[in-house]
Motif scaffolding. Structure first.
Motif: not given
Length: 137
Positions: A89-112
């Protein structure tokens, strides 16, 4: 085109009120946005956000790959097969012709097991960067 963008923003900014139910043979990843901005989130396709090295995001590529926008305080639920998944995920900081986003982050989700729901929570740092964490029931 502008009408479509306005409609997408309206849906993204309205907090979700309903929880999804797992369909037979699937598990759920529930993503909660605890930040103050709109969260762009995707499962198992981090490349769409990782390729945003210029801090912009192509909306068409993002949505085509299964990405979703989640408003502040909102949630979205992805139905996935049992196993290990990467949520980015990354936060959208500005909406325009292209979205300006902050740095992304990832995590692992495990379903058993089928029918299981794993919750991923996104928090926004002061500089607009995302921090994702996963917790299973």
């Amino acid at each position: 085109m502008r009408t479509l963008l306005v409609a997408l923003l309206a849906v993204a900014l309205a907090p979700a009120v309903a929880e999804a139910k797992s369909s037979k043979g699937n598990t759920l990843i529930r993503v909660a946005n605890d930040g103050d901005d709109v969260l762009a989130v995707i499962v198992d396709d981090a490349g769409v956000l990782d390729n945003a090295s210029s801090s912009t995001l192509s909306a068409s590529s993002f949505f085509r790959a299964g990405g979703r926008l989640v408003g502040p305080g909102g949630i979205t639920v992805f139905s996935v097969k049992r196993g290990t998944h990467t949520v980015t995920g990354a936060y959208v900081l500005d909406f325009g012709s292209r979205y300006t986003i902050g740095a992304d982050s990832s995590t692992t989700a495990t379903t058993t097991r089928n029918g299981q729901t794993v919750t991923v929570t996104a928090n926004e740092e002061a500089d607009g960067d995302a921090t994702l964490s996963s917790s299973s029931p």
